[in-house]
Scaffold this active site. Structure first.
Site, short mmCIF file in Angstrom:
data_model
loop_
_atom_site.label_atom_id
_atom_site.label_comp_id
_atom_site.label_asym_id
_atom_site.label_seq_id
_atom_site.Cartn_x
_atom_site.Cartn_y
_atom_site.Cartn_z
N GLY A 17 0.82 -1.21 0.00
CA GLY A 17 0.00 0.00 0.00
C GLY A 17 0.85 1.25 0.00
O GLY A 17 0.48 2.27 0.60
N HIS A 18 1.99 1.22 -0.70
CA HIS A 18 2.96 2.31 -0.59
C HIS A 18 2.53 3.60 -1.29
O HIS A 18 3.22 4.59 -1.20
CB HIS A 18 4.33 1.86 -1.11
N GLY A 23 0.84 4.26 3.69
CA GLY A 23 1.99 3.58 3.09
C GLY A 23 3.01 4.56 2.51
O GLY A 23 4.22 4.37 2.66
N SER A 114 -7.17 -0.25 13.03
CA SER A 114 -7.89 1.02 13.12
C SER A 114 -8.53 1.13 14.50
O SER A 114 -8.88 0.11 15.12
CB SER A 114 -8.98 1.04 12.05
N SER A 115 -8.75 2.38 14.92
CA SER A 115 -9.39 2.57 16.24
C SER A 115 -10.86 2.14 16.22
O SER A 115 -11.47 2.04 17.29
CB SER A 115 -9.29 4.03 16.66
N CYS A 116 -11.42 1.85 15.03
CA CYS A 116 -12.82 1.43 15.00
C CYS A 116 -12.99 -0.03 15.43
O CYS A 116 -14.12 -0.54 15.47
CB CYS A 116 -13.46 1.68 13.64
N LYS A 147 -10.45 -5.97 10.58
CA LYS A 147 -9.23 -5.54 11.28
C LYS A 147 -9.00 -6.36 12.55
O LYS A 147 -7.85 -6.66 12.89
CB LYS A 147 -9.30 -4.04 11.59
N PRO A 170 -3.92 2.54 14.57
CA PRO A 170 -3.87 4.01 14.49
C PRO A 170 -5.26 4.63 14.67
O PRO A 170 -6.27 4.02 14.34
CB PRO A 170 -3.38 4.28 13.07
N THR A 171 -5.26 5.86 15.14
CA THR A 171 -6.48 6.65 15.21
C THR A 171 -6.81 7.22 13.82
O THR A 171 -6.19 6.82 12.84
CB THR A 171 -6.29 7.76 16.27
N ASN A 172 -7.76 8.17 13.71
CA ASN A 172 -8.09 8.76 12.40
C ASN A 172 -6.88 9.50 11.83
O ASN A 172 -6.30 10.34 12.50
CB ASN A 172 -9.26 9.74 12.55
N HIS A 186 -12.58 10.51 4.24
CA HIS A 186 -12.78 10.80 5.65
C HIS A 186 -13.10 12.28 5.82
O HIS A 186 -12.98 13.07 4.88
CB HIS A 186 -11.52 10.42 6.43
N TRP A 209 -21.72 16.84 7.35
CA TRP A 209 -22.60 15.71 7.69
C TRP A 209 -22.80 15.57 9.20
O TRP A 209 -21.89 15.84 9.98
CB TRP A 209 -21.98 14.40 7.18
N ASP A 276 -23.72 10.20 12.21
CA ASP A 276 -22.67 10.73 13.08
C ASP A 276 -21.57 9.70 13.31
O ASP A 276 -20.43 10.06 13.58
CB ASP A 276 -23.26 11.08 14.46
#
Ligand code: GFB
Length: 315
Positions: A17-18, A23, A114-116, A147, A170-172, A186, A209, A276
């Protein structure tokens, strides 16, 4: 026995994913630190959904260290409306990479989640022990399940096959090479583009949104990249590890900040018919901070850099 090898600058290093946001930042950081045997493949050169192609790639290129920054990613709307793609493609990409990294004798692999992955109503800030303690946020549960499976893959291959595979959450993220497509991006790149276009056309309003009340934590991609290289150099454990900035802001505050940086004079309108998502997802990154890593790019400075990148690429 785990294969423990030092991540030296002559190591053959594959960044999956560079060309993406994360990446490409890892690639830049590795170059900055003098890594000279970097391996990257575009989507056209290597389809990560294709197990045979991935197997052949590992057999011929023989990477020693692998960063898994390849994924089907997107913002709240893309996640919510394309569940099959987010679940299937992410599972397939990570299964192929992790399994064939083992088969190919890779010395160390870093998987990015991901933090989700955390429950929608996890206590804040969310530490690593909150995984699988409650129901997920519905808009991104498909991505989150993939994930979580990736974390478990790394742990399983570590336990059964002796692979030194680690995971970080990682976070957002935001920064150079971000996706500015308004349907799939995002929030931060979306706001940069919306305010820029509204300013250029002298529009009176910009529509954002949701309600603007959710809170998000934002980390600049180059900070994440430094954390990833740091972990590859210094961290080897089954426990996955959070990578966050340390504080969060409401989407409303973010919108005001982006509006100011871009220089839009009009009003912000909130479209509450849009989702949201999770009310808050602030990571507890104390495990990583205790190892000595800290983010360097403050939100306002990072947004200015992201806006410069947008202007360079699209204006
Ligand atoms: O960044 P975002 O799309 O994703 O949205 P998540 C964050 C918040 O910003 C939501 C609001 O409350 C959105 O409703 N928002 C306001 C906007 N205006 C906009 C806009 O114009 N575009 C977008 N995209 N949002 C994603 C997950 O969740 O976060 C992924 O879906 C991944 O799986 C990623 O985990 C990091 O933060 O809600």
């Amino acid at each position: 026995m785990l294969r423990r090898m030092e991540f030296v600058q002559s190591a053959r290093t594959y960044v999956a994913g560079h060309r993406g946001l994360v990446g490409s930042a890892i690639w830049r950081e590795l170059q900055r630190q003098g890594y000279r045997q970097l391996i990257g493949r575009s989507h056209a050169e290597l389809d990560l959904l294709d197990a045979v192609a991935v197997e052949q790639f590992f057999a011929t290129e023989r990477p020693e260290f692998v960063f898994v920054a390849a994924a089907r990613v997107g913002g709240i709307q893309a996640n919510d409306t394309r569940p099959a793609e987010f679940l299937y493609e992410n599972l397939q990409i990570q299964n192929n990479l992790i399994h064939h990294a083992w088969r190919g004798g890779v010395k160390k692999l870093l998987f990015l989640g991901s933090s989700c992955i955390y429950p929608k109503h996890a206590p804040q800030p969310m530490n690593e022990d909150h995984l699988l303690t409650g129901p997920l946020e519905p808009t991104n549960q498909w991505y989150a399940v993939a994930k979580i499976a990736g974390i478990k893959m790394c742990q399983a291959y570590r336990r059964q096959r002796g692979c030194n595979f680690i995971s970080a959450m990682p976070t957002n993220m935001y920064g150079p090479n971000d996706n500015f497509d308004l349907q799939s991006s995002h929030v931060l790149p979306a706001l940069v583009r919306k305010f820029h276009e509204a300013k250029a056309s002298n529009a009176a309003t910009v529509t954002c949104w949701g309600t603007g009340t959710p809170k998000r934590e934002f980390l600049y991609a180059d900070d994440l990249a430094r954390a990833c290289v740091f972990l590859m150099q210094h961290y080897s454990a089954e426990q996955f590890i959070n990578i966050g900035f340390g504080s969060d802001v409401t989407i409303q505050a973010l919108a005001n900040l982006v509006r100011e940086i871009v220089g839009f004079q009009g009003e912000i309108v909130w479209d509450a018919s849009m989702p949201d998502g999770t009310p808050r997802k602030l990571l507890d990154s104390s495990r990583l901070f205790a190892l000595g890593w800290r983010p360097q790019v403050e939100l306002e400075a990072g947004i200015r850099l992201a806006y410069e990148d947008f202007l360079r690429r699209f204006a």
